[in-house]
Scaffold this motif. Sequence first.
Motif, PDB file in Angstrom:
ATOM      1  N   MET A 273       5.157   5.655  -4.275  1.00 35.08           N
ATOM      2  CA  MET A 273       4.461   4.765  -5.213  1.00 35.08           C
ATOM      3  C   MET A 273       3.292   4.111  -4.479  1.00 35.08           C
ATOM      4  N   PRO A 274       2.214   4.871  -4.229  1.00 31.69           N
ATOM      5  CA  PRO A 274       1.084   4.295  -3.472  1.00 31.69           C
ATOM      6  C   PRO A 274       0.421   3.149  -4.230  1.00 31.69           C
ATOM      7  N   TYR A 275      -0.075   2.179  -3.485  1.00 30.02           N
ATOM      8  CA  TYR A 275      -0.775   1.016  -4.033  1.00 30.02           C
ATOM      9  C   TYR A 275       0.074   0.332  -5.105  1.00 30.02           C
ATOM     10  N   MET A 276       1.320   0.087  -4.736  1.00 33.43           N
ATOM     11  CA  MET A 276       2.293  -0.497  -5.656  1.00 33.43           C
ATOM     12  C   MET A 276       2.035  -1.987  -5.869  1.00 33.43           C
TER      13      MET A 276
ATOM     14  N   ILE B 241       9.823  -2.086 -12.343  1.00 35.28           N
ATOM     15  CA  ILE B 241       8.586  -1.823 -13.082  1.00 35.28           C
ATOM     16  C   ILE B 241       7.398  -2.257 -12.225  1.00 35.28           C
ATOM     17  N   ALA B 242       6.431  -1.350 -12.064  1.00 36.31           N
ATOM     18  CA  ALA B 242       5.273  -1.638 -11.217  1.00 36.31           C
ATOM     19  C   ALA B 242       4.066  -0.837 -11.687  1.00 36.31           C
ATOM     20  N   ILE B 243       2.902  -1.252 -11.232  1.00 29.47           N
ATOM     21  CA  ILE B 243       1.667  -0.477 -11.364  1.00 29.47           C
ATOM     22  C   ILE B 243       1.479   0.270 -10.053  1.00 29.47           C
ATOM     23  N   HIS B 244       1.173   1.563 -10.117  1.00 31.27           N
ATOM     24  CA  HIS B 244       0.938   2.314  -8.874  1.00 31.27           C
ATOM     25  C   HIS B 244       0.196   3.607  -9.174  1.00 31.27           C
ATOM     26  N   ALA B 245      -0.304   4.236  -8.129  1.00 30.44           N
ATOM     27  CA  ALA B 245      -0.979   5.527  -8.270  1.00 30.44           C
ATOM     28  C   ALA B 245       0.054   6.611  -8.559  1.00 30.44           C
ATOM     29  N   GLY B 246      -0.318   7.549  -9.423  1.00 24.49           N
ATOM     30  CA  GLY B 246       0.599   8.628  -9.759  1.00 24.49           C
ATOM     31  C   GLY B 246      -0.033   9.600 -10.731  1.00 24.49           C
ATOM     32  N   TYR B 247       0.776  10.541 -11.180  1.00 30.73           N
ATOM     33  CA  TYR B 247       0.318  11.585 -12.101  1.00 30.73           C
ATOM     34  C   TYR B 247       0.073  10.977 -13.477  1.00 30.73           C
ATOM     35  N   VAL B 248      -1.124  11.217 -14.035  1.00 28.08           N
ATOM     36  CA  VAL B 248      -1.507  10.681 -15.347  1.00 28.08           C
ATOM     37  C   VAL B 248      -1.856  11.856 -16.256  1.00 28.08           C
ATOM     38  N   PRO B 249      -0.864  12.354 -17.010  1.00 31.91           N
ATOM     39  CA  PRO B 249      -1.110  13.547 -17.830  1.00 31.91           C
ATOM     40  C   PRO B 249      -1.758  13.275 -19.180  1.00 31.91           C
ATOM     41  N   GLY B 250      -1.913  11.995 -19.554  1.00 36.60           N
ATOM     42  CA  GLY B 250      -2.488  11.685 -20.858  1.00 36.60           C
ATOM     43  C   GLY B 250      -1.454  11.279 -21.884  1.00 36.60           C
ATOM     44  N   TYR B 251      -0.215  11.131 -21.465  1.00 33.30           N
ATOM     45  CA  TYR B 251       0.862  10.702 -22.368  1.00 33.30           C
ATOM     46  C   TYR B 251       1.927   9.987 -21.527  1.00 33.30           C
TER      47      TYR B 251
ATOM     48  N   VAL C 277       0.840  -1.202   0.000  1.00 33.81           N
ATOM     49  CA  VAL C 277       0.000   0.000   0.000  1.00 33.81           C
ATOM     50  C   VAL C 277       0.872   1.248   0.000  1.00 33.81           C
ATOM     51  N   PHE C 278       1.921   1.235   0.816  1.00 33.86           N
ATOM     52  CA  PHE C 278       2.852   2.369   0.874  1.00 33.86           C
ATOM     53  C   PHE C 278       4.231   1.884   0.435  1.00 33.86           C
ATOM     54  N   HIS C 279       4.766   2.527  -0.572  1.00 31.22           N
ATOM     55  CA  HIS C 279       6.075   2.136  -1.086  1.00 31.22           C
ATOM     56  C   HIS C 279       6.764   3.357  -1.663  1.00 31.22           C
ATOM     57  N   ARG C 280       8.097   3.358  -1.578  1.00 33.05           N
ATOM     58  CA  ARG C 280       8.899   4.425  -2.175  1.00 33.05           C
ATOM     59  C   ARG C 280       9.958   3.809  -3.074  1.00 33.05           C
ATOM     60  N   SER C 281      10.239   4.492  -4.167  1.00 34.60           N
ATOM     61  CA  SER C 281      11.214   3.994  -5.122  1.00 34.60           C
ATOM     62  C   SER C 281      12.611   4.023  -4.529  1.00 34.60           C
TER      63      SER C 281
END
Length: 295
Positions: A132-135, A143-153, A120-124
């Motif tokens: 890297m929340p919800y890593m 390489i992971a899936i996590h919550a973060g900024y999604v600007p559209g590109y 749930v809580f992780h840092r690179s």
Amino acid sequence: MSRATGLLAIVGLLLGLAGLGLALPAREARADVQEAVIQQIAPPPVAPQVAPLVAQPVRPQLPPPVADVLQSGVLVVVSKASQRMHVFKDGSHWGSSPVSTGKRRHSTPAGVFPILQKRVFHRSNIYSNAPMPYMQRLTWRGIAIHAGYVPGYPASHGCIRLPRSFAKALFDLTKPDRTTVVVTNAPLRSEQGAVTLALNSQAPAAMPAAGNGVVMAAATSVQTIQLAAALSPAEAEAHWQGAVAMYPQLASFEKAVVPAVVGQRRYWRLRASAPGAHALCGVLKRSGQDCFNVI
């Protein structure tokens, strides 16, 4: 005469003189001389032998087959070209979300991945202790899936970023032993296309170096399903065209119209074959379409 014997003789002489009051009258001095002799006689301590550490080879973890998780589990399909994720739970579409994958020179690798670790809580530990929340880790190389900024590109250093609410919901949904993640370079225009691409992604591929956690699943054997028992070849063809229009993933299947006689009546059985066909048949049945597994 050995060195130890000589030293003992000297000690004896000194102690004798001390007894006569001619040398070393103090008890402390006699003790010091005895200790010095003992240190000379005693062999040096031997350091314990420690076996050298041998690095154990890391065995890459295989993700569950796509066909299996489509029947019971979670399939995650990510298109780098479309910057979009499609998620399927037990073969049904669960949700979709925009993503942000790796930018230039930090491209997200394509392939079929397992979930190696969840936090749930992780840092690179590579990029400045970045949160890297919800890593959900896909490889041991960052390489992971996590919550973060999604600007559209593409804007990450290789990870797959999601909006926070979707990342949390996905984190709660997945189980490492029942989840497979497919990352593709191809664009995805529909949920059905995501399923087709995932099923076709299981072509054989060379195994990568051990430890990176990225593997391609082994090829799945071809399976056959039956979609209808028509009264004529033309009716079977019409049924096929309608099924493909509703489920475009069937277009990649090998179609067969097989004549059969039941009692006094002739039928034409519409069948389709492909790796993972049984999983698609389960999806069709849950949608109210006729389908059953043949082989």
